[in-house]
Every structure is written in structure tokens, then in C-alpha cells.
Scaffold this active site. Structure first.
Site, PDB file in Angstrom:
ATOM      1  N   LEU A  16       0.818  -1.222   0.000  1.00  0.00           N
ATOM      2  CA  LEU A  16       0.000   0.000   0.000  1.00  0.00           C
ATOM      3  C   LEU A  16       0.853   1.274   0.000  1.00  0.00           C
ATOM      4  CD1 LEU A  16      -2.978   0.811   0.086  1.00  0.00           C
ATOM      5  CD2 LEU A  16      -2.829   0.860   2.567  1.00  0.00           C
ATOM      6  N   TYR A 219     -17.660  -5.152  15.640  1.00  0.00           N
ATOM      7  CA  TYR A 219     -16.884  -5.716  16.752  1.00  0.00           C
ATOM      8  C   TYR A 219     -17.697  -6.835  17.391  1.00  0.00           C
ATOM      9  CZ  TYR A 219     -13.440  -1.969  16.655  1.00  0.00           C
ATOM     10  OH  TYR A 219     -12.437  -1.125  16.285  1.00  0.00           O
TER      11      TYR A 219
END
Ligand SMILES: Cc1cc2nc3c(=O)[nH]c(=O)nc-3n(C[C@H](O)[C@H](O)[C@H](O)COP(=O)(O)OP(=O)(O)OC[C@H]3O[C@@H](n4cnc5c(N)ncnc54)[C@H](O)[C@@H]3O)c2cc1C
Length: 541
Positions: A16, A219
Site C-alpha cells: 500500500l 466488533y
């Protein structure tokens, strides 16, 4: 005979941040050689939350729309970041209801969700178009420095063929286990490794369990595991990242050692909250959750960028974005030093500006990790969680490449609400829609390659001083606009207020869109002033 290669900048690592570095250097006309160990771009999705700042950067190099299109093929955008006991069960918390809620006014672009594995090929193509030489399946095996640059040995993995690269500068974008950083003996500072985490990639039809909720990051907090899910369209594949298992107060934080496929299935079912949903494991990635930053980001002609310079837990989605910002900060400076427009001292501002931002962002990721997924770590010494927008767009620079606003006024802010910076030197120049030929244009679209002076409608003298500076060697790339006069209109009349000046003031913006200097009015204008401001900013004796 060993091949000899000469290149201005060698980039180690073509993931990246390495690809972003090559792309941004290419944008400034600097040829690079990128060497990447792997034979292709990322195979694991990893980063997906791409910040507005990253999208602004991608906009300047012409790939924003392409990234947006591909992101929409992969994810439903504008999802929530929230927590559940299980996907099928109770909701525990909503951290962000909609990824772009409350941020659309600050930027001409939006946060997007696109995985690193889909984004990297787009960066690679554009870097190549802009002249980068990309060698995949190639290792940088050794390097040494002298006063004039770096000599590195690279080796093609498939053939064993080696080559010697002579570069003026080297950017180490070689990841969290950076061999370059290790070789240079640069220590890391921070919280160390707090979990041996895993990411389990799998296929399972979870559409019914999502119950039409648009969720970007989910989450999972229950007595079996703490981690997070991410699902791609059409909701039959995704991953579960797991940081700890067992008793939440006294968890097992080594999830990685001895992990079997049966245990992976057990953990996924425990996160989904259903035992009978068919699940097929695709792969497992093992990684250390840590929050550390390098004590220095430069040694001689070598610069650290991305995870090589700061490694943080994924909570908040900051890691890759911060690395791209490193590359963006460094690229224009290397370009101006390499072509002789700036003095080499300009490069010191890379560390002065980026190290505090990297450290701050690492702490912010750690704070999100503790508060969302690992309260057992305790909050002693932990930074309070700052608003995501302030972390992403409100970070402030203080260095010799900024005049006023920071060191000169003893302003020690590391970050702030980007709506309040009002073009104070050292902050990101604010977004504001102006009009050109009756079409809206963001102020941000004026930046990206050159220095840009924006003056109020009565700021003619600033434009004349800019003209004088441009005509004098070394001819710094500089464009001046008088807002409301030079083809750019300000229909709402907001420019002067948004940029903290009067109608006769001016703001000088760097190629990275950060404010370098500002004059509130024309009281100090003289023909030489912009030339001398640029000479100081660019460290020319
Ligand atoms: C589960 C997960 C979710 C995440 N989500 C997000 C998110 O939503 N948003 C975000 O911004 N970040 C996120 N991140 C973090 C992000 O993935 C990293 O910050 C990013 O990958 C860093 O990029 P990099 O190029 O610096 O390093 P890396 O991606 O680690 O790349 C380094 C490259 O260097 C190569 N290399 C190393 N040594 C050599 C050598 N000697 N010669 C040649 N090549 C070499 C390696 O092969 C590697 O490809 C996430 C991370 C994880 C694990």
C-alpha cells in the site's frame, strides 16, 4: 555480469505505502524503482477504511473516481462501526452510525470502504502510468549509504539474478518488520505487542444475520472472543479478526499458536451466534497487534514510511491511511530537492512533521483498541479518544517548511477540528467550493503539484509579488489566484473567513495542500516578499 541500475529514488516494498510513494513521486515527475518481495499485489484484504484525506490525495493523482467505483462493487458504502455480542444476537454499542455522517461539509470527497487487495492494483497501474518501474518477486537484500546516496543489492526471487541499484534516496516501505529499520538500528517506542492476533477469511451466507443493517465493521465482544467481522457484497464472504479469547478480564492474547481449522470454525460460529451455518475457511493470516512508532523516520538518505515507521492496531482504520500521508508529505519534498529547487535541508521537515503525527495516530488506534476490545489493558497513560475527523484531517505540522502558526506562536497543537483551523500555517488548507466557468470547484482541486497563493479580491499586490518570485531563479512552481477576480468566483462570499484573512490578505499553500504561510492583510506586502518566504520554506541559503 551484475546489472547496474541508477535511479533517483529506490522504494523498498510495493504494497500500500510503497506503491503510493511511487505514484506520488511519479506525479511530481520523479522516476522510481520499486522492489517488492511478493510476486503480486496484496492477496489479503487488510485495510479497507480509506479516509477522506487519502481520498483527497488520490483525487489529486486522478484515481479517486476509479477507487470509488470499485469500492461500490465491493461494499455497501456508508456503513456503521458498531459492536455486538454475536451477529445474530444483542447489539452492544454503535461507535459510528454511518461512516460519512457529519463529515460531508469538510471535503469534496468521502470516506470509502475498499480492501487493500482491490486498491493496490489501481495504485500500481497509476504508478506505472506515471513512470515507476515496478519489480515484483524481487528482494532488496542489502544496502549501504555514503554521503551521496544509497547502493543496494536486489535479487529476483525466481531467477536468483542480482542487480546493484544506485539511488540518491531510498524509501523503506517494507512493513512493520522492516529490515531496513532494523539494519539502521532505529528503535521503536510504544506499547509493544499486546496480542498475537489472527484474521480468518471465510465464506458463509451471513445476509440473513445482518438483518438489512448496513455494517462496515462489526466488533464482537463476548466471553468466547474479542475481535471484529467485515463482510463484502453479496454478504457470503468476509473475515473475523480475533485479538483475544476466553475470560474478558483475564484473556488469552495468543490466539495464533496452534490454531486448528476446527477451532477457527468454533470461533466463527461463536461470533456469528449460530452453530449450524455452513462456513468454509479460505485462509488464516497471523499478525501481531502492537502500537509502536520508530524513534526516527530518517537516517541519511533513507526514509521510513508506513508500517515501517509506525505500526498500530486496525481499530479506527488508521494504519494504511497514515502511511499514505507519509508518502504524500515526502514526495513533493524529494522532487524539489532532486531538481535543485529546494535545499536538502527541506527533507528534515519530513520527520519533524510526520513523526508526531505517526505517534499521535498510533496512540489513537491504541486507545480505540483498549476501549473497544481490550479494557483489561487499563486506561492508565492512555490518550483520550479523539474525534476521528480530527485524527484524519486535523493533524498539524510544525517544521521549517511552515512559517508561523506553529513554532513562531508557540502553538503546540498536534491536531484539531479541521473546521476550526481556518488556514492557520501548518494545517490542511480548508475545502470550500468556489466556481470556475460557472462550475463548482473545490479549493483543494487547486493544489497538488505546485505552491499556490490564494489572495483575497483586494490582494493584487500579493499576485504581483508571486509573479516576481516565479520569474526569479530557481523558478519555484507557483500559481497565484485572486479569488473573485482571476476566473475563480466565490458565490457564497466565504473564502476570506474560511482562510482567516481579510479581502487584502493571502495564503500560501504547499504542494501537499498544507498552509505554509499566511498574511491576514496587505500591510507587509512588497515585491520581494513571496520570493523570500519561498526561499526560507525551501531551505535555500
Ligand atoms: C485486519 C487488518 C485490518 C486493517 N484495516 C485497516 C483499515 O481499515 N485502514 C487502514 O488504513 N489500515 C488498516 N490496516 C493496516 C494496514 O493494512 C497497514 O497499515 C498497511 O498494510 C501498511 O502498508 P505498508 O505498505 O506500510 O506495509 P505492508 O503492507 O506490510 O507492506 C510491506 C511490503 O514490503 C515488502 N518487503 C519487505 N521487505 C522487503 C524487501 N527487503 N525487499 C522487497 N520487498 C520487501 C513486503 O513483501 C510487503 O509487501 C489493517 C490491518 C489489518 C491487519
Amino acid at each position: 555480469m551484475t546489472q547496474q541500475i541508477e535511479v533517483p529514488v529506490l522504494v523498498v516494498g510495493g504494497s500500500l505505502v510503497g506503491l503510493s510513494t511511487a505514484l506520488l513521486l511519479g506525479h511530481h515527475g520523479v522516476p522510481t524503482l520499486v522492489v517488492e518481495h511478493h510476486r503480486g499485489t496484496a492477496i489479503h484484504p487488510r485495510a479497507a477504511q480509506i479516509s477522506q484525506r487519502t481520498m483527497e490525495i488520490l483525487r489529486t493523482v486522478g484515481v479517486e473516481q476509479m477507487v470509488r467505483r470499485r469500492s461500490e462493487e465491493q461494499f455497501v458504502q456508508d456503513g456503521a462501526v458498531m459492536a455486538v455480542e454475536t451477529l445474530a444476537g444483542k447489539e452492544v454499542a454503535w461507535y459510528i452510525a454511518n461512516l460519512n455522517e457529519g463529515v460531508t461539509d469538510v471535503s469534496p470527497t468521502l470516506r470509502v470502504f475498499i480492501t487493500q487487495s482491490l486498491l493496490e492494483p489501481l495504485l500500481k497501474t497509476r504508478a506505472f502510468e506515471l513512470g515507476a518501474e515496478l519489480r515484483f518477486g524481487t528482494d532488496m537484500v542489502s544496502f549501504e549509504q555514503d554521503s551521496e546516496g544509497v547502493t543496494a543489492v536486489i535479487r529476483e526471487r525466481d531467477t536468483g539474478q542480482t542487480a546493484t541499484v544506485r539511488a540518491r534516496y531510498m524509501v523503506a516501505a517494507d512493513g512493520s518488520h522492516s529490515r531496513v529499520r532494523e539494519t539502521l538500528g532505529i528503535p521503536m517506542r510504544g506499547h509493544g505487542v499486546f496480542s498475537k492476533s489472527v484474521t480468518i477469511y471465510f465464506h458463509a451466507d451471513v445476509a440473513a444475520l445482518l438483518r438489512s443493517r448496513n455494517l462496515s465493521v462489526i466488533y464482537v465482544l463476548n466471553p468466547v472472543l474479542r475481535g471484529f467481522f467485515r463482510f463484502e457484497k453479496p454478504f457470503n464472504s468476509g473475515f473475523l479478526a480475533i485479538n483475544s479469547v476466553g475470560d474478558p478480564a483475564h484473556p488469552v492474547t495468543d490466539v495464533s499458536t496452534g490454531l486448528t481449522e476446527a477451532r477457527c470454525l468454533e470461533l466463527i460460529h461463536a461470533g456469528l451466534g449460530v452453530d449450524d451455518l455452513p462456513v468454509a475457511i479460505d485462509s488464516v493470516m497471523h499478525w501481531d497487534a502492537s502500537a509502536d512508532f520508530a524513534e526516527t523516520m530518517r537516517q541519511g538518505s533513507v526514509f521510513l514510511a508506513g508500517d515501517a515507521a509506525h505500526v498500530m492496531p486496525p481499530n479506527g482504520g488508521f494504519g494504511g491511511n497514515t502511511g499514505i500521508q507519509d508518502a504524500h508529505n515526502l514526495a513533493w519534498k524529494l522532487a524539489l530537492v532532486l531538481n535543485g529547487t529546494a535545499g536538502p535541508e527541506l527533507l528534515s521537515s519530513y520527520q519533524d512533521e510526520r513523526l508526531p503525527v505517526g505517534a499521535f495516530t498510533t496512540e489513537q488506534a491504541y486507545s480505540r483498541y483498549v476501549t473497544r476490545a481490550a479494557p483489561y489493558l487499563g486506561t492508565t497513560g492512555m490518550q483520550p479518544v479523539e474525534n476521528d475527523l480530527n485524527v484524519e484531517l486535523g493533524y498539524c505540522y510544525r517544521s521549517a517548511a511552515v512559517i508561523g502558526g506553529g513554532a513562531d506562536t508557540r502553538d503546540t497543537r498536534e491536531h484539531e477540528n479541521p473546521r476550526e483551523s481556518k488556514a492557520r500555517p501548518g494545517t490542511r488548507a480548508p475545502h470550500l467550493f468556489l466556481e470556475r466557468s460557472a462550475e463548482p470547484i473545490s479549493t483543494l482541486d487547486l493544489f497538488g503539484r505546485n505552491f499556490v497563493l490564494l489572495a483575497g479580491p483586494e490582494g493584487k499586490a500579493w499576485c504581483e509579488a508571486s509573479e516576481a518570485a516565479r520569474a526569479t531563479p530557481p523558478r519555484v512552481p507557483l500559481i497565484a489566484y485572486r479569488i473573485g477576480v482571476d476566473g475563480l468566483t466565490d458565490p457564497q462570499g466565504n473564502f476570506a473567513e474560511a482562510y482567516g484573512i481579510t479581502g487584502s490578505g493571502a495564503v500560501l499553500v504547499r504542494p501537499d495542500g498544507f498552509v505554509a504561510w499566511r498574511a491576514r492583510d496587505s500591510s507587509e506586502v512588497c515585491p520581494e516578499i513571496i520570493g523570500s518566504v519561498l526561499a526560507k520554506l525551501l531551505c535555500r541559503a
